[in-house]
Structures are given as structure tokens and as C-alpha cells.
Motif scaffolding. Sequence first.
Motif, PDB file in Angstrom:
ATOM      1  N   VAL A  60       7.610  -4.107  15.813  1.00 29.33           N
ATOM      2  CA  VAL A  60       6.412  -3.714  16.452  1.00 29.33           C
ATOM      3  C   VAL A  60       5.097  -3.989  15.833  1.00 29.33           C
ATOM      4  O   VAL A  60       4.136  -4.558  16.366  1.00 29.33           O
ATOM      5  CB  VAL A  60       6.183  -2.071  16.617  1.00 29.33           C
ATOM      6  CG1 VAL A  60       5.218  -1.647  17.085  1.00 29.33           C
ATOM      7  CG2 VAL A  60       7.731  -1.671  17.422  1.00 29.33           C
ATOM      8  N   LEU A  61       4.889  -3.937  14.495  1.00 35.12           N
ATOM      9  CA  LEU A  61       3.833  -4.089  13.675  1.00 35.12           C
ATOM     10  C   LEU A  61       3.684  -5.576  13.242  1.00 35.12           C
ATOM     11  O   LEU A  61       2.719  -5.906  12.599  1.00 35.12           O
ATOM     12  CB  LEU A  61       3.918  -3.380  12.435  1.00 35.12           C
ATOM     13  CG  LEU A  61       3.947  -1.598  12.543  1.00 35.12           C
ATOM     14  CD1 LEU A  61       3.847  -0.918  11.432  1.00 35.12           C
ATOM     15  CD2 LEU A  61       2.827  -1.493  13.633  1.00 35.12           C
ATOM     16  N   GLU A  62       4.771  -6.596  13.357  1.00 32.49           N
ATOM     17  CA  GLU A  62       4.888  -7.834  13.217  1.00 32.49           C
ATOM     18  C   GLU A  62       4.807  -8.059  11.520  1.00 32.49           C
ATOM     19  O   GLU A  62       3.839  -8.792  11.128  1.00 32.49           O
ATOM     20  CB  GLU A  62       3.918  -8.826  13.930  1.00 32.49           C
ATOM     21  CG  GLU A  62       4.012  -8.508  15.461  1.00 32.49           C
ATOM     22  CD  GLU A  62       3.160  -9.382  16.256  1.00 32.49           C
ATOM     23  OE1 GLU A  62       1.772  -9.779  15.534  1.00 32.49           O
ATOM     24  OE2 GLU A  62       3.319  -9.570  17.494  1.00 32.49           O
ATOM     25  N   ALA A  94       8.080  -5.716   3.415  1.00 36.50           N
ATOM     26  CA  ALA A  94       6.740  -5.100   3.652  1.00 36.50           C
ATOM     27  C   ALA A  94       7.026  -3.617   4.158  1.00 36.50           C
ATOM     28  O   ALA A  94       6.371  -2.779   3.635  1.00 36.50           O
ATOM     29  CB  ALA A  94       5.915  -5.941   4.178  1.00 36.50           C
ATOM     30  N   VAL A  95       7.664  -3.483   5.213  1.00 40.24           N
ATOM     31  CA  VAL A  95       7.595  -2.298   5.889  1.00 40.24           C
ATOM     32  C   VAL A  95       8.380  -1.181   4.741  1.00 40.24           C
ATOM     33  O   VAL A  95       8.008  -0.004   4.636  1.00 40.24           O
ATOM     34  CB  VAL A  95       8.350  -2.419   7.079  1.00 40.24           C
ATOM     35  CG1 VAL A  95       8.920  -0.881   7.843  1.00 40.24           C
ATOM     36  CG2 VAL A  95       7.494  -3.117   8.199  1.00 40.24           C
ATOM     37  N   SER A  96       9.467  -1.800   4.238  1.00 38.27           N
ATOM     38  CA  SER A  96      10.208  -0.873   3.336  1.00 38.27           C
ATOM     39  C   SER A  96       9.451  -0.362   2.184  1.00 38.27           C
ATOM     40  O   SER A  96       9.452   0.654   1.722  1.00 38.27           O
ATOM     41  CB  SER A  96      11.485  -1.848   2.712  1.00 38.27           C
ATOM     42  OG  SER A  96      12.305  -1.976   3.979  1.00 38.27           O
ATOM     43  N   HIS A  97       8.706  -1.511   1.728  1.00 38.17           N
ATOM     44  CA  HIS A  97       7.607  -0.861   0.481  1.00 38.17           C
ATOM     45  C   HIS A  97       6.676   0.256   1.078  1.00 38.17           C
ATOM     46  O   HIS A  97       6.586   1.042   0.284  1.00 38.17           O
ATOM     47  CB  HIS A  97       6.957  -2.129   0.121  1.00 38.17           C
ATOM     48  CG  HIS A  97       5.960  -1.948  -0.550  1.00 38.17           C
ATOM     49  ND1 HIS A  97       6.337  -1.834  -2.151  1.00 38.17           N
ATOM     50  CD2 HIS A  97       4.519  -1.949  -0.886  1.00 38.17           C
ATOM     51  CE1 HIS A  97       5.070  -1.639  -2.821  1.00 38.17           C
ATOM     52  NE2 HIS A  97       4.069  -1.807  -2.129  1.00 38.17           N
ATOM     53  N   GLN A  98       6.424  -0.136   2.220  1.00 38.51           N
ATOM     54  CA  GLN A  98       5.273   0.925   2.643  1.00 38.51           C
ATOM     55  C   GLN A  98       5.939   2.336   2.935  1.00 38.51           C
ATOM     56  O   GLN A  98       5.458   3.469   2.705  1.00 38.51           O
ATOM     57  CB  GLN A  98       4.542   0.763   3.884  1.00 38.51           C
ATOM     58  CG  GLN A  98       3.714  -0.766   3.750  1.00 38.51           C
ATOM     59  CD  GLN A  98       2.518  -0.559   2.715  1.00 38.51           C
ATOM     60  OE1 GLN A  98       1.917   0.528   2.343  1.00 38.51           O
ATOM     61  NE2 GLN A  98       2.155  -1.590   2.062  1.00 38.51           N
ATOM     62  N   LEU A  99       7.142   2.201   3.453  1.00 39.18           N
ATOM     63  CA  LEU A  99       7.969   3.267   3.686  1.00 39.18           C
ATOM     64  C   LEU A  99       8.314   4.099   2.492  1.00 39.18           C
ATOM     65  O   LEU A  99       8.494   5.539   2.239  1.00 39.18           O
ATOM     66  CB  LEU A  99       9.301   3.181   4.620  1.00 39.18           C
ATOM     67  CG  LEU A  99       8.950   2.926   5.928  1.00 39.18           C
ATOM     68  CD1 LEU A  99       9.947   2.068   6.562  1.00 39.18           C
ATOM     69  CD2 LEU A  99       8.357   4.159   6.670  1.00 39.18           C
ATOM     70  N   LEU A 127      -3.603  15.696  11.048  1.00 39.08           N
ATOM     71  CA  LEU A 127      -4.993  15.145  10.738  1.00 39.08           C
ATOM     72  C   LEU A 127      -5.186  13.657  11.060  1.00 39.08           C
ATOM     73  O   LEU A 127      -6.259  13.275  11.681  1.00 39.08           O
ATOM     74  CB  LEU A 127      -4.835  15.286   9.097  1.00 39.08           C
ATOM     75  CG  LEU A 127      -5.999  14.586   8.145  1.00 39.08           C
ATOM     76  CD1 LEU A 127      -7.485  15.305   8.551  1.00 39.08           C
ATOM     77  CD2 LEU A 127      -5.524  14.430   6.755  1.00 39.08           C
ATOM     78  N   LEU A 128      -4.111  12.970  11.073  1.00 35.76           N
ATOM     79  CA  LEU A 128      -4.261  11.685  11.633  1.00 35.76           C
ATOM     80  C   LEU A 128      -4.763  11.584  13.024  1.00 35.76           C
ATOM     81  O   LEU A 128      -5.692  10.880  13.246  1.00 35.76           O
ATOM     82  CB  LEU A 128      -2.896  10.727  11.437  1.00 35.76           C
ATOM     83  CG  LEU A 128      -2.751   9.519  11.880  1.00 35.76           C
ATOM     84  CD1 LEU A 128      -3.773   8.570  11.252  1.00 35.76           C
ATOM     85  CD2 LEU A 128      -1.520   8.905  11.914  1.00 35.76           C
ATOM     86  N   LYS A 166      -0.636   2.738  10.806  1.00 34.81           N
ATOM     87  CA  LYS A 166       0.025   2.072  12.056  1.00 34.81           C
ATOM     88  C   LYS A 166       1.627   2.732  11.891  1.00 34.81           C
ATOM     89  O   LYS A 166       2.138   3.412  12.933  1.00 34.81           O
ATOM     90  CB  LYS A 166       0.061   0.761  12.020  1.00 34.81           C
ATOM     91  CG  LYS A 166      -1.064   0.156  12.355  1.00 34.81           C
ATOM     92  CD  LYS A 166      -1.219  -1.285  12.275  1.00 34.81           C
ATOM     93  CE  LYS A 166      -2.696  -2.024  12.321  1.00 34.81           C
ATOM     94  NZ  LYS A 166      -2.492  -3.465  11.959  1.00 34.81           N
ATOM     95  N   ILE A 167       2.139   2.716  10.765  1.00 35.11           N
ATOM     96  CA  ILE A 167       3.530   3.121  10.475  1.00 35.11           C
ATOM     97  C   ILE A 167       3.442   4.738  10.788  1.00 35.11           C
ATOM     98  O   ILE A 167       4.432   5.228  11.810  1.00 35.11           O
ATOM     99  CB  ILE A 167       3.969   2.938   9.221  1.00 35.11           C
ATOM    100  CG1 ILE A 167       4.262   1.516   8.927  1.00 35.11           C
ATOM    101  CG2 ILE A 167       5.350   3.663   8.657  1.00 35.11           C
ATOM    102  CD1 ILE A 167       4.629   1.191   7.420  1.00 35.11           C
ATOM    103  N   LEU A 168       2.710   5.321  10.411  1.00 37.54           N
ATOM    104  CA  LEU A 168       2.643   7.057  10.575  1.00 37.54           C
ATOM    105  C   LEU A 168       2.485   6.998  12.176  1.00 37.54           C
ATOM    106  O   LEU A 168       3.056   8.229  12.660  1.00 37.54           O
ATOM    107  CB  LEU A 168       1.649   7.635   9.668  1.00 37.54           C
ATOM    108  CG  LEU A 168       1.972   7.910   8.258  1.00 37.54           C
ATOM    109  CD1 LEU A 168       0.830   8.393   7.470  1.00 37.54           C
ATOM    110  CD2 LEU A 168       3.026   8.694   7.962  1.00 37.54           C
ATOM    111  N   TYR A 169       1.628   6.370  12.651  1.00 41.98           N
ATOM    112  CA  TYR A 169       1.562   6.705  14.008  1.00 41.98           C
ATOM    113  C   TYR A 169       2.322   6.563  14.743  1.00 41.98           C
ATOM    114  O   TYR A 169       2.786   7.109  15.772  1.00 41.98           O
ATOM    115  CB  TYR A 169       0.110   5.999  14.526  1.00 41.98           C
ATOM    116  CG  TYR A 169      -0.394   6.353  15.807  1.00 41.98           C
ATOM    117  CD1 TYR A 169      -0.961   7.460  16.431  1.00 41.98           C
ATOM    118  CD2 TYR A 169       0.158   5.523  16.992  1.00 41.98           C
ATOM    119  CE1 TYR A 169      -1.448   7.748  17.679  1.00 41.98           C
ATOM    120  CE2 TYR A 169      -0.194   5.836  18.287  1.00 41.98           C
ATOM    121  CZ  TYR A 169      -0.928   6.871  18.698  1.00 41.98           C
ATOM    122  OH  TYR A 169      -1.202   7.060  19.689  1.00 41.98           O
ATOM    123  N   LEU A 170       3.042   5.192  14.568  1.00 38.91           N
ATOM    124  CA  LEU A 170       4.180   4.748  15.400  1.00 38.91           C
ATOM    125  C   LEU A 170       5.425   6.011  14.996  1.00 38.91           C
ATOM    126  O   LEU A 170       6.229   6.465  15.923  1.00 38.91           O
ATOM    127  CB  LEU A 170       4.787   3.500  14.889  1.00 38.91           C
ATOM    128  CG  LEU A 170       5.997   2.974  15.590  1.00 38.91           C
ATOM    129  CD1 LEU A 170       5.796   2.759  17.080  1.00 38.91           C
ATOM    130  CD2 LEU A 170       6.417   1.760  14.981  1.00 38.91           C
TER     131      LEU A 170
END
Length: 102
Positions: A49-51, A56-61, A91-92, A31-35
Motif C-alpha cells: 500500500v505504501l510502496e 523499511a516497513v519492518s524497521h518503522q514497525l 490524537l492522529l 501513514k502506517i498508523l493511519y492504515l
Amino acid sequence: MKACDHDFLSPELVEEVSQTFKALADPTRIKILYLLSQEECSVGHISEVLELSQSAVSHQLALLRNLHLVRYRRAGHTFYYSCDDDHVITLLKQTIRHIEHD
């Protein structure tokens, strides 16, 4: 019978490819990459956007940044993220089109 002449992938390259696919296997990171493929976003915007929490977002980034899939720029106290690898985004998007086609 003649042995096949193949160029084998180095163990290091295989590990990096594996790590990239593992990153792409996570729904939140997809979802992050698509956004980010649509627009540059701040951590706050992504979390909205991802609620998800900004933490949590910072960790994934951070994980995506370590794999060179996203990059960031700083403007004051705000970090803006964008995609750092068009190959992976292609690819995504191709995978999404493949799924939607079926």
C-alpha cells in the motif's frame, strides 16, 4: 506572591512523551498508523500500500512497537499488525481533522 502549586512531569515521562511525538512526526509512520487504524495489516500489505520495501516497513514497525503504539500477532510465517493505543490514534485523527478543517 504565592508560588504556584503544580504537579510537574517526571523527566522520564517527558522523555517518553517526546519520543512518541518524534515518532508521530515521521510521514511514513503517520501513514502506517493511519492504515493500521483502518484495519489489521501484514507487513507485506503495508509495504504494498505504501510502496515501500518490507525491510523499511519492518524497521518503522519495530520503532512503533517499542513505543507501544502497535502490536502484532503471528499466524504461521506472517506477522499482522494493529494499533495498540487508541489515545494516539485519536490524537492522529483529530490532527488530520484539524488540518482538513482549515
